[in-house]
Enzyme design. Structure first.
Site, PDB file in Angstrom:
ATOM      1  N   ALA A  15       0.838  -1.212   0.000  1.00 57.80           N
ATOM      2  CA  ALA A  15       0.000   0.000   0.000  1.00 57.80           C
ATOM      3  C   ALA A  15       0.868   1.257   0.000  1.00 57.80           C
ATOM      4  O   ALA A  15       0.675   2.170  -0.814  1.00 57.80           O
ATOM      5  CB  ALA A  15      -0.917  -0.002   1.223  1.00 57.80           C
ATOM      6  N   ARG A 108       5.588 -11.956  -3.320  1.00 57.12           N
ATOM      7  CA  ARG A 108       5.344 -10.639  -2.712  1.00 57.12           C
ATOM      8  C   ARG A 108       6.621  -9.799  -2.720  1.00 57.12           C
ATOM      9  O   ARG A 108       6.588  -8.588  -2.947  1.00 57.12           O
ATOM     10  CB  ARG A 108       4.840 -10.810  -1.269  1.00 57.12           C
ATOM     11  CG  ARG A 108       4.527  -9.498  -0.559  1.00 57.12           C
ATOM     12  CD  ARG A 108       4.078  -9.742   0.874  1.00 57.12           C
ATOM     13  NE  ARG A 108       3.871  -8.500   1.606  1.00 57.12           N
ATOM     14  CZ  ARG A 108       4.834  -7.788   2.161  1.00 57.12           C
ATOM     15  NH1 ARG A 108       6.095  -8.164   2.068  1.00 57.12           N
ATOM     16  NH2 ARG A 108       4.559  -6.663   2.815  1.00 57.12           N
ATOM     17  N   TYR A 221       0.773 -22.326  -6.924  1.00 60.87           N
ATOM     18  CA  TYR A 221       1.032 -21.734  -8.247  1.00 60.87           C
ATOM     19  C   TYR A 221       2.518 -21.440  -8.376  1.00 60.87           C
ATOM     20  O   TYR A 221       3.254 -21.417  -7.381  1.00 60.87           O
ATOM     21  CB  TYR A 221       0.186 -20.473  -8.486  1.00 60.87           C
ATOM     22  CG  TYR A 221       0.192 -19.442  -7.383  1.00 60.87           C
ATOM     23  CD1 TYR A 221       1.220 -18.521  -7.243  1.00 60.87           C
ATOM     24  CD2 TYR A 221      -0.855 -19.376  -6.465  1.00 60.87           C
ATOM     25  CE1 TYR A 221       1.201 -17.562  -6.242  1.00 60.87           C
ATOM     26  CE2 TYR A 221      -0.886 -18.426  -5.453  1.00 60.87           C
ATOM     27  CZ  TYR A 221       0.148 -17.522  -5.364  1.00 60.87           C
ATOM     28  OH  TYR A 221       0.128 -16.587  -4.362  1.00 60.87           O
ATOM     29  N   ASP A 298      -4.097  -3.078   4.546  1.00 53.30           N
ATOM     30  CA  ASP A 298      -4.458  -3.977   5.641  1.00 53.30           C
ATOM     31  C   ASP A 298      -4.687  -3.234   6.949  1.00 53.30           C
ATOM     32  O   ASP A 298      -5.390  -3.730   7.832  1.00 53.30           O
ATOM     33  CB  ASP A 298      -3.344  -5.015   5.863  1.00 53.30           C
ATOM     34  CG  ASP A 298      -3.471  -6.211   4.928  1.00 53.30           C
ATOM     35  OD1 ASP A 298      -4.289  -6.156   3.996  1.00 53.30           O
ATOM     36  OD2 ASP A 298      -2.740  -7.204   5.142  1.00 53.30           O
TER      37      ASP A 298
HETATM   38  C1  LIG Z   1      -1.035 -16.228   3.129  1.00 53.07           C
HETATM   39  C2  LIG Z   1      -1.460 -14.969   2.466  1.00 53.07           C
HETATM   40  C3  LIG Z   1      -1.763 -14.973   1.111  1.00 53.07           C
HETATM   41  C4  LIG Z   1      -2.192 -13.820   0.485  1.00 53.07           C
HETATM   42  N1  LIG Z   1      -2.505 -13.847  -0.831  1.00 53.07           N
HETATM   43  C5  LIG Z   1      -2.935 -12.723  -1.451  1.00 53.07           C
HETATM   44  C6  LIG Z   1      -3.226 -12.732  -2.829  1.00 53.07           C
HETATM   45  O1  LIG Z   1      -3.111 -13.764  -3.487  1.00 53.07           O
HETATM   46  N2  LIG Z   1      -3.642 -11.576  -3.418  1.00 53.07           N
HETATM   47  C7  LIG Z   1      -3.778 -10.410  -2.701  1.00 53.07           C
HETATM   48  O2  LIG Z   1      -4.169  -9.385  -3.283  1.00 53.07           O
HETATM   49  N3  LIG Z   1      -3.494 -10.368  -1.372  1.00 53.07           N
HETATM   50  C8  LIG Z   1      -3.075 -11.486  -0.743  1.00 53.07           C
HETATM   51  N4  LIG Z   1      -2.757 -11.456   0.580  1.00 53.07           N
HETATM   52  C9  LIG Z   1      -2.908 -10.200   1.328  1.00 53.07           C
HETATM   53  C10 LIG Z   1      -1.721  -9.257   1.144  1.00 53.07           C
HETATM   54  O3  LIG Z   1      -0.493  -9.881   1.446  1.00 53.07           O
HETATM   55  C11 LIG Z   1      -1.912  -8.048   2.036  1.00 53.07           C
HETATM   56  O4  LIG Z   1      -3.232  -7.584   1.913  1.00 53.07           O
HETATM   57  C12 LIG Z   1      -0.957  -6.925   1.642  1.00 53.07           C
HETATM   58  O5  LIG Z   1       0.373  -7.308   1.877  1.00 53.07           O
HETATM   59  C13 LIG Z   1      -1.298  -5.657   2.429  1.00 53.07           C
HETATM   60  O6  LIG Z   1      -0.399  -4.651   2.105  1.00 53.07           O
HETATM   61  P1  LIG Z   1      -0.139  -3.454   3.140  1.00 53.07           P
HETATM   62  O7  LIG Z   1       0.857  -2.591   2.465  1.00 53.07           O
HETATM   63  O8  LIG Z   1      -1.423  -2.887   3.570  1.00 53.07           O
HETATM   64  O9  LIG Z   1       0.485  -4.148   4.418  1.00 53.07           O
HETATM   65  P2  LIG Z   1       1.867  -4.940   4.554  1.00 53.07           P
HETATM   66  O10 LIG Z   1       2.220  -5.591   3.277  1.00 53.07           O
HETATM   67  O11 LIG Z   1       1.733  -5.759   5.783  1.00 53.07           O
HETATM   68  O12 LIG Z   1       2.943  -3.793   4.797  1.00 53.07           O
HETATM   69  C14 LIG Z   1       2.960  -3.027   5.980  1.00 53.07           C
HETATM   70  C15 LIG Z   1       4.313  -2.351   6.114  1.00 53.07           C
HETATM   71  O13 LIG Z   1       4.255  -1.491   7.259  1.00 53.07           O
HETATM   72  C16 LIG Z   1       5.441  -1.651   8.017  1.00 53.07           C
HETATM   73  N5  LIG Z   1       5.122  -1.324   9.403  1.00 53.07           N
HETATM   74  C17 LIG Z   1       4.369  -2.025  10.272  1.00 53.07           C
HETATM   75  N6  LIG Z   1       4.295  -1.392  11.462  1.00 53.07           N
HETATM   76  C18 LIG Z   1       5.025  -0.256  11.332  1.00 53.07           C
HETATM   77  C19 LIG Z   1       5.345   0.813  12.220  1.00 53.07           C
HETATM   78  N7  LIG Z   1       4.894   0.858  13.491  1.00 53.07           N
HETATM   79  N8  LIG Z   1       6.144   1.814  11.773  1.00 53.07           N
HETATM   80  C20 LIG Z   1       6.615   1.786  10.487  1.00 53.07           C
HETATM   81  N9  LIG Z   1       6.344   0.799   9.608  1.00 53.07           N
HETATM   82  C21 LIG Z   1       5.551  -0.196  10.026  1.00 53.07           C
HETATM   83  C22 LIG Z   1       5.841  -3.108   7.808  1.00 53.07           C
HETATM   84  O14 LIG Z   1       7.231  -3.310   8.053  1.00 53.07           O
HETATM   85  C23 LIG Z   1       5.475  -3.320   6.331  1.00 53.07           C
HETATM   86  O15 LIG Z   1       6.546  -2.997   5.468  1.00 53.07           O
HETATM   87  C24 LIG Z   1      -2.308 -12.614   1.236  1.00 53.07           C
HETATM   88  C25 LIG Z   1      -1.992 -12.602   2.584  1.00 53.07           C
HETATM   89  C26 LIG Z   1      -1.558 -13.762   3.197  1.00 53.07           C
HETATM   90  C27 LIG Z   1      -1.224 -13.722   4.646  1.00 53.07           C
END
Ligand SMILES: Cc1cc2nc3c(=O)[nH]c(=O)nc-3n(C[C@H](O)[C@H](O)[C@H](O)COP(=O)(O)OP(=O)(O)OC[C@H]3O[C@@H](n4cnc5c(N)ncnc54)[C@H](O)[C@@H]3O)c2cc1C
Length: 399
Positions: A15, A108, A221, A298
């Site tokens: 994100a 990822r 996959y 997320d």
């Molecule tokens: C098993 C599994 C399979 C999945 N398969 C799919 C799929 O096929 N397709 C799909 O679309 N989605 C899939 N997802 C979901 C997807 O991985 C997540 O929705 C996505 O990674 C969310 O992105 P994000 O950037 O919101 O959060 P994240 O990827 O969790 O990134 C959050 C970032 O914030 C940082 N952070 C956390 N706390 C702090 C803090 N206090 N200060 C500074 N930085 C911080 C972390 O280090 C990280 O870099 C899957 C998830 C899982 C668990």
């Protein structure tokens, strides 16, 4: 963004990096901070449906994604009790023809690496890794984030604060006033292994496989341009610890699938190393915004991965929010953030509900599972594809 201060983004995951890239391309300065000292390989494979891939291709990342990802020809859904095929839904060219963008499977880390490489080309983005945030305050000019980076105090001022810090979001809990992540009672076990030789004898290499069974399901996959196979096994469980990286005992996951058909047992026996991840959701009543702070990804709508849409929703959020923040409409920024939140919440709530529903349907056993299989066969691949239009056919409203 009319304000002279940058947008401060907490979290350089899918994100946060997508948002940073979209904002920079729209002429907005960004400070993005992450607590991780380096953005290294975490997580496993991701399926990127056309609603997400179209945004990334539009950002010019198509060549890089095709170099490390793969466009599977189809997804095959099988019954985990009998091993019988339930249905096969074409992806590959069918997706491109239908939606004008591909369905891609990718690691990822490769997606994050592609986004990071693009962000690093943008002079408008400053990335700070290894930052431990200690406080967040609203100021007369916007927001101020204080923290510690390499043992030194740091302070970042911005016009808006974006919490993109994942399902266990600090910004959600400490700034916006949302609750802690809720464990779903499921654990995802993830592993990869070298593809060479294995698929020739067992399955079609370029297909995504989904096996449905009592209390568990398995997805497989190819990733890394077909060199590796990604396995994700979701099981009903009680284990709930933080992180993408907890080791899982291969004997435990093999035991969970010991009564499944031979091809599944063979797949599960392949990797030596498994990682597990407690599947958590963001609380459903999470407020998206407070003052000049807004959540995306997320952090606000963490959902079970059973429609493979968590990252896709994060990418959609980022694209829409960038449009809102880059607009020079003159409208009050807090009003714009509220309007953004209302629009996105309606969609992400609906997608999260679909994911939860799939979680129930996937793990049925006995007679209900037989009814599910029959129902899916009767619906057929074509109508199942129609049913995905509202997710895969979404595009941002320009302007
Ligand atoms: C098993 C599994 C399979 C999945 N398969 C799919 C799929 O096929 N397709 C799909 O679309 N989605 C899939 N997802 C979901 C997807 O991985 C997540 O929705 C996505 O990674 C969310 O992105 P994000 O950037 O919101 O959060 P994240 O990827 O969790 O990134 C959050 C970032 O914030 C940082 N952070 C956390 N706390 C702090 C803090 N206090 N200060 C500074 N930085 C911080 C972390 O280090 C990280 O870099 C899957 C998830 C899982 C668990």
């Amino acid at each position: 963004m009319p304000d002279h201060l940058p947008v401060v983004v907490v979290g350089a995951g899918i994100a946060g990096l997508t948002l940073s890239l979209c904002l920079a391309r729209a002429g907005v300065r960004v400070t993005v901070i992450d607590k991780a000292p380096e953005l290294r390989e975490v997580g496993a494979g991701l399926q990127l449906s056309p609603n997400a891939s179209s945004i990334l291709f539009h950002l010019g990342l198509g060549t890089a994604l095709d170099a490390t990802g793969l466009r599977p020809e189809a997804v095959t859904i099988r019954d985990g009790a009998s091993g019988r095929l339930i249905l096969r839904m074409p992806l590959g060219e069918a997706m491109v023809e239908r939606y004008g963008a591909p369905y891609i499977v990718i690691h990822r880390a490769d997606l994050q690496g592609t986004l990071l490489a693009a962000v690093e080309q943008e002079p408008r983005v400053t990335l700070h890794l290894g930052v431990n945030v200690t406080s967040v305050d609203e100021t007369a000019a916007g927001v101020a984030v204080e923290g510690v980076e390499a043992d030194q105090p740091v302070r970042f001022e911005g016009s808006v604060l974006v919490g993109a810090d994942g399902v266990r979001s600090m910004v959600r809990e400490n700034v916006v006033g949302g609750g802690p992540a809720r464990y779903t009672g499921r654990t995802a076990w993830r592993a990869t292994f070298e593809a060479e030789g294995f698929f020739a004898q067992s399955f079609r290499h370029n297909e995504t496989g989904l096996w449905l069974g009592r209390h568990a399901h398995l997805v497989h996959y190819a990733i890394d341009a077909g060199r590796e196979i990604n396995l994700v096994a979701a099981i009903d469980d009680v284990w709930n610890e933080d992180g993408w990286d907890a080791p899982g005992d291969p004997a435990q996951i093999q035991a969970a699938f010991q009564d499944w058909p031979e091809p599944v047992r063979k797949l599960i026996a392949m990797p030596d190393i498994w990682r597990k991840w407690a599947l958590c959701e963001a609380p459903r009543d999470t407020p998206w915004t407070k003052g000049r702070t807004v959540l995306i990804g997320d952090a606000v709508h963490g959902m079970p991965p059973f429609v493979a849409q968590g990252a896709a929703m994060a990418i959609e959020d980022a694209r829409v929010l960038a449009g809102v923040l880059a607009s020079d409409s003159g409208e009050d920024i807090e009003d714009r953030l509220r309007a953004f939140s209302e629009g996105r919440k309606a969609r992400t709530d609906k997608v999260a509900a679909a994911a939860r529903r799939n979680g129930v349907i996937y793990h049925l056993g006995g007679v209900p599972a037989k009814a599910r299989n029959l129902g899916m066969r009767l619906i057929g691949a074509e109508r199942l594809a129609d049913n995905m239009d509202w997710i895969y056919g979404w595009r941002p409203v320009e302007g």
